[in-house]
Scaffold this active site. Structure first.
Site, PDB file in Angstrom:
ATOM      1  N   CYS A 105     -15.120   2.815   0.619  1.00  0.00           N
ATOM      2  CA  CYS A 105     -15.893   3.877  -0.008  1.00  0.00           C
ATOM      3  C   CYS A 105     -17.316   3.852   0.554  1.00  0.00           C
ATOM      4  O   CYS A 105     -17.950   2.789   0.597  1.00  0.00           O
ATOM      5  CB  CYS A 105     -15.917   3.686  -1.521  1.00  0.00           C
ATOM      6  SG  CYS A 105     -17.029   4.830  -2.388  1.00  0.00           S
ATOM      7  N   ASP A 111     -10.407   0.796   0.062  1.00  0.00           N
ATOM      8  CA  ASP A 111      -9.366   1.762  -0.277  1.00  0.00           C
ATOM      9  C   ASP A 111      -8.134   1.431   0.561  1.00  0.00           C
ATOM     10  O   ASP A 111      -8.247   1.097   1.741  1.00  0.00           O
ATOM     11  CB  ASP A 111      -9.824   3.193   0.031  1.00  0.00           C
ATOM     12  CG  ASP A 111     -11.020   3.611  -0.808  1.00  0.00           C
ATOM     13  OD1 ASP A 111     -11.010   3.350  -2.027  1.00  0.00           O
ATOM     14  OD2 ASP A 111     -11.966   4.193  -0.248  1.00  0.00           O
TER      15      ASP A 111
END
EC number: 1.7.1.13
Length: 274
Positions: free
Chosen positions: A182, A189
């Protein structure tokens, strides 16, 4: 992209349980697309961002809590993406608000998210009974994850992508090893990425090395998949190309960007990690 620090992702937030559309926060798509030299009027792909929200609840007219699964489809042609934490906070705001019907909830979400994204979107709500019958994504094509290689590059390297010499073919490669970060919180992620193409054969080993090189790369889910699409087009020049990312959920939401120059979005089938 310092303005992202001012979004809900960049600060601590209070949880509101009365319907509040103002919680939704847009993030312009152009910021990341400028770096890819993409123009909104001449995008090399079409597609949608498919969002699945698993933590949606409201009160019916008698005050009884109702729960549902929510699917949102946001076209990639909208000027904005919706900042994911803001969507989580927004959906939580339904918790102690009374609505006449499930369709009234669906209509409210569709209107509010469309206004934030800057274009028409589609929202579907499913009861848990309806959702229970949805199929899981089946592995099809060539999984590159079991190729035995030595790895050295964990920083973004699009030049690792290679094409084999030979006649045009149609193929599908996929990997469960995609990891990115992120750009606001630096949280990792995780995703399964599927690539379908018609053109010179993409070397499976080179595709695996490329996927691994994104391991410390920063970008929102949508940006990562668009980056991969552009890289594959630049390095391999396929005639037809589809890139589909199925990211694991965070905050009760998973985001699944689909980009293609030849196909319509595939069925919304969750992977085993979703």
């Amino acid at each position: 992209m310092s303005y992202l620090k001012e979004t809900p992702l960049g600060r601590s937030s209070e949880y509101v349980d009365q319907y509040m559309p103002s919680l939704l926060c847009p993030v312009p798509r152009w910021d990341a697309r400028e770096g890819l030299e993409l123009e909104s009027a001449t995008l090399p792909f079409h597609g949608s961002d498919i969002w699945n929200a698993y933590e949606l609840s409201w009160l019916n007219e008698k005050g009884k809590p109702i729960v549902a699964m929510c699917e949102l489809r946001v076209p990639c042609t909208t000027p904005n993406i919706v900042e994911s934490k803001s969507l989580k906070l927004y959906l939580n705001s339904f918790a102690n608000t009374r609505f006449q019907s499930r369709d009234a909830v669906r209509a409210a979400i569709e209107k509010d998210v469309a206004q934030t994204a800057g274009g028409n979107i589609e929202v579907l709500l499913f009861s848990l009974q309806e959702s229970a019958g949805f199929p899981v994504w089946e592995d099809r094509g060539d999984c590159v994850d079991n190729i035995d290689l030595n790895f050295e590059h964990y920083e973004y390297r699009p030049d690792l992508l290679l094409c084999d010499q030979g006649p045009e073919q149609t193929g599908q490669l996929y990997s469960h090893l995609l990891r990115s970060h992120c750009p606001v919180t630096d949280q990792p992620d995780w995703a399964t990425v599927v690539v379908r193409y018609t053109g010179r054969a993409i070397s499976p080993a080179s595709f695996l090395r490329y996927v691994v090189s994104l391991r410390n790369h920063q970008g929102f889910h949508e940006q990562i998949i668009e980056q991969m699409f552009v890289d594959l087009m630049t390095q391999c020049s396929p005639r037809h190309l589809t890139v589909y990312g199925r990211f694991t959920r965070r905050g009760g939401i998973d985001i699944n960007p689909f980009r293609s120059n030849s196909e319509q979005p595939l069925p919304n089938r969750r992977t085993i990690r979703q």
